[in-house]
Design an enzyme around this catalytic site. Structure first.
Site, mmCIF file in Angstrom:
data_model
loop_
_atom_site.group_PDB
_atom_site.id
_atom_site.type_symbol
_atom_site.label_atom_id
_atom_site.label_comp_id
_atom_site.label_asym_id
_atom_site.label_seq_id
_atom_site.Cartn_x
_atom_site.Cartn_y
_atom_site.Cartn_z
ATOM 1 N N HIS A 26 -11.397 -16.203 -11.718
ATOM 2 C CA HIS A 26 -12.576 -16.380 -10.675
ATOM 3 C C HIS A 26 -13.977 -16.736 -11.453
ATOM 4 O O HIS A 26 -13.820 -16.384 -12.610
ATOM 5 C CB HIS A 26 -12.483 -15.109 -9.768
ATOM 6 C CG HIS A 26 -11.660 -14.973 -8.827
ATOM 7 N ND1 HIS A 26 -10.444 -14.480 -8.774
ATOM 8 C CD2 HIS A 26 -11.758 -15.259 -7.423
ATOM 9 C CE1 HIS A 26 -9.678 -14.507 -7.641
ATOM 10 N NE2 HIS A 26 -10.637 -15.042 -6.756
ATOM 11 N N LYS B 21 -17.864 -12.356 -10.010
ATOM 12 C CA LYS B 21 -17.063 -11.502 -9.249
ATOM 13 C C LYS B 21 -16.929 -10.047 -9.922
ATOM 14 O O LYS B 21 -16.736 -9.937 -11.250
ATOM 15 C CB LYS B 21 -15.627 -11.993 -9.070
ATOM 16 C CG LYS B 21 -14.579 -11.315 -8.437
ATOM 17 C CD LYS B 21 -13.299 -11.751 -8.132
ATOM 18 C CE LYS B 21 -12.376 -11.184 -7.422
ATOM 19 N NZ LYS B 21 -12.630 -10.739 -6.100
#
Length: 264
Positions: free
Chosen positions: A152, A156
């Site tokens: 990600h 995040k």
């Protein structure tokens, strides 16, 4: 159906607002953001070049004007929203990840009063992937070593992702196990040989990666990889709207996207 969006000034919030504005059967009714946000008081459609007449607010009692709240924020914010939703009888779609056991218990308790769809990933494709993992786990059993990889963007804040954990849970559940009992999150130094029946997790954080998840089933002489890659957050928004529509038929209870898509 009147829709409220939490985190309206965030990347996912903007995508959700655009999706709601493009849906003929949904109306944007409320746009929420945290206290102190520079977006407070601005039109919710401003970041996407639209005028909606809905001003972004931090007043949770504004939820009285909505039927369903869609929330992709942080656990602490979502838990505050849950209290307000129960108070105003507003149903809830939760895409937030990173809840601890007490947070999950609060969601379960609230579902006695309102309808809630709570899922680690709202993407239709990801939820089809969960189903494929159940099939693979049932056929291959624990004779194959399972590893879950996810990547990600650098912003995040939780790891592994809720989707990666959801993949592990789908496999563990099929094996008749609890993920907490067989998950391996940390490998460093001399770890010894891999223990059979465990599920390992590995994580990448960097750049602007929207989301990539792969489950590896590694057996003698072969490896099976089941992968889902997201190129845009639009798939999360589309799934969230399907979840909101699903709640139109349910006054209370806790559901996930497998319920929404009829995959159970």
């Amino acid at each position: 159906m009147r829709i409220a969006i939490a985190g309206a000034n965030g990347r996912m919030g903007r995508m959700l607002i655009e999706a709601v504005l493009g849906a003929h059967d949904l109306t944007l009714a409320v746009a929420l953001d945290h206290a102190g946000s520079p977006a407070i008081g601005r039109d919710a459609g401003e970041p996407i070049g639209r005028t909606t007449g809905v001003l972004i607010t931090d007043q949770l009692d504004a939820l009285a004007g909505a039927d369903v709240l869609i929330d992709f924020t942080r656990p602490e914010g979502t838990l505050e929203h849950i209290t307000a939703c129960v108070r105003h009888n507003v149903k809830l779609v939760i895409g937030t990840t990173g809840f601890d056991a007490s947070g999950k218990a609060a969601i379960k308790a609230a579902s006695q009063h309102i309808g809630i769809v709570f899922a680690p990933n709202m993407s239709v494709g990801v939820n089809v992937t969960f189903k494929l993992l159940e099939v693979a786990a049932r056929i291959l059993q624990e004779t194959y070593d399972v590893e879950v990889f996810e990547a990600h963007h650098k912003l995040k804040v939780d790891a592994p992702s809720g989707t990666a954990l959801g993949m592990g849970e789908a496999i563990a559940r099929t094996w008749g196990k609890e993920l907490d009992d067989i998950a391996v999150f940390d490998r460093h130094g001399v770890t010894g040989e891999r223990e059979a029946g465990k599920i390992g997790f590995s994580v990448v954080r960097g750049g602007d990666i929207v989301g990539e998840h792969t489950a590896y089933f590694c057996g003698p002489g072969e490896r099976i990889e089941i992968t889902h890659r997201s190129a845009s957050r639009v798939n999360y928004a589309a799934g969230s709207l399907r979840a909101a529509r699903f709640l139109g038929e349910h006054s209370n209870g806790q559901f996930d996207m497998q319920d929404v898509l009829g995959l159970k």
